[in-house]
Design a protein around this motif. Structure first.
Motif, PDB file in Angstrom:
ATOM      1  N   ALA A 182      11.196   9.230  -5.081  1.00  0.00           N
ATOM      2  CA  ALA A 182      11.855   8.168  -5.912  1.00  0.00           C
ATOM      3  C   ALA A 182      11.188   8.075  -6.919  1.00  0.00           C
ATOM      4  N   PHE A 183       9.858   7.811  -6.670  1.00  0.00           N
ATOM      5  CA  PHE A 183       8.728   7.365  -8.018  1.00  0.00           C
ATOM      6  C   PHE A 183       8.810   8.575  -8.822  1.00  0.00           C
TER       7      PHE A 183
ATOM      8  N   GLY B  13      10.486  -1.044  -4.846  1.00  0.00           N
ATOM      9  CA  GLY B  13      10.003  -0.178  -3.758  1.00  0.00           C
ATOM     10  C   GLY B  13       9.248  -0.972  -2.510  1.00  0.00           C
ATOM     11  N   VAL B  14       8.475  -2.017  -3.284  1.00  0.00           N
ATOM     12  CA  VAL B  14       7.907  -2.896  -2.040  1.00  0.00           C
ATOM     13  C   VAL B  14       8.957  -3.700  -1.425  1.00  0.00           C
ATOM     14  N   ALA B  15      10.039  -4.237  -1.609  1.00  0.00           N
ATOM     15  CA  ALA B  15      11.078  -4.601  -0.992  1.00  0.00           C
ATOM     16  C   ALA B  15      11.586  -3.767   0.047  1.00  0.00           C
TER      17      ALA B  15
ATOM     18  N   CYS C 151       0.931  -1.323   0.117  1.00  0.00           N
ATOM     19  CA  CYS C 151       0.286   0.065   0.045  1.00  0.00           C
ATOM     20  C   CYS C 151       0.782   1.359   0.142  1.00  0.00           C
ATOM     21  N   ALA C 152       2.053   1.622   0.670  1.00  0.00           N
ATOM     22  CA  ALA C 152       2.732   2.576   0.739  1.00  0.00           C
ATOM     23  C   ALA C 152       3.216   2.674  -0.621  1.00  0.00           C
ATOM     24  N   PRO C 153       3.933   1.971  -1.276  1.00  0.00           N
ATOM     25  CA  PRO C 153       4.360   2.127  -2.534  1.00  0.00           C
ATOM     26  C   PRO C 153       3.245   2.705  -3.483  1.00  0.00           C
TER      27      PRO C 153
END
Length: 290
Positions: free
Chosen positions: A164-165, A215-217, A96-98
């Motif tokens: 970052a995105f 980003g999930v990692a 959810c955060a990414p």
């Protein structure tokens, strides 16, 4: 002529095989592990597991047995159940955060890379300010003001992932904004919204998707670090980071209480990194340019 046709047919038939081999066994092993973790976290309430919050002080730090496949923790709770239910928290925050970052950061990056000028300067400058702000202090401030919860933790990490995105989307947009298909769309009188949504977004989305998995990692690691420091979700809800933090008190007696969630987090983060790196290489236009 027959030789030429034979060579063309060979290229057509060999190309998909080569493309499949590029993925490699590590890629499929990573996909298998991710599928296992997702399935266990999704079906946790259906699986025949003890409650992850039920305590038995007479059975503290018990070794693996038929009733408790991975033993119990320092409060007599089933370790396997806590690992599986903890995967829910880590994956919810990790996914959810990414999503917050890719939605807001991707939109800002595309707009900045397409319109340029003062808007680009404003967006890039604001992202630099956000990057310069210490993330741990921001997490402490928001947690102290709003309290510990899954929603607050997700929003904090999501806001921190926006720069970052934004940079990935802006870099991809800059390389595409002057391509022939965009210039042709402008010459035909297409509006800015149509160009952004119909021409640029499908091409920018692929590198953003590859970066999303990376980003999930990173988010899973960040959530684990914050939970380890006591800034994650409040007890009795557990995540892998909080389990590592609780297990450090039993390192001399039962080191598995810290190593099991650490190894699970390591394999999950490694799997997301491997899949993300592979997709990034496959979607890189420089690798597939003709």
């Amino acid at each position: 002529m027959a030789t030429l046709e034979l060579s063309i047919d060979e290229d057509v038939t060999v190309s998909p095989i080569r493309r499949t081999r590029r993925l490699g066994p590590l890629f499929w092993a990573a996909v298998a592990w991710m599928t296992l973790v997702f399935a266990a976290a999704t079906l946790a309430s259906v699986l025949p597991l003890p409650s992850p919050t039920d305590m038995d002080m007479l059975d503290r730090r018990a070794p693996a047995s038929v009733l408790h496949w991975l033993g119990t923790d320092g409060l007599g709770r089933d370790e396997l159940a806590r690992l599986i239910y903890g995967a829910r928290i880590s994956l919810i925050v990790g996914l959810c955060a990414p999503v917050i970052g890719i939605t807001i950061g991707g939109a800002l990056g595309m707009l900045a890379g397409y319109f340029r000028g003062r808007f680009e300067t404003l967006v890039v400058g604001s992202m630099d300010v956000l990057l310069a702000f210490p993330p741990l202090i921001l997490a402490l401030a928001v947690t102290a003001y709003l309290g510990q919860s899954l929603l607050n933790l997700t929003c904090i990490i999501g806001v921190l992932s926006i720069p970052a995105f934004m940079r990935v989307a802006r870099a991809a947009t800059l390389t595409l904004a002057r391509r022939e298909f965009v210039i042709a769309a402008q010459a035909l009188g297409a509006t800015h919204a149509r160009i952004l949504l119909r021409e640029l977004l499908p091409n920018v989305f692929l590198p953003l998707l590859a970066f999303f998995l990376l980003g999930v990692a990173v988010t899973i690691v960040v959530e684990g670090a914050l939970s380890f420091l006591g800034l994650g979700v409040p007890p009795p809800i557990s995540s892998w980071g909080s389990m590592i933090g609780e297990g450090r008190e039993s390192l001399e007696v039962a080191p598995r209480l810290a190593f099991l969630p650490a190894i699970t987090m390591f394999l999950t983060v490694l799997s997301f990194n491997l899949v993300g790196d592979t997709l990034r290489a496959l979607t890189d236009p420089r690798q597939g340019a003709l």
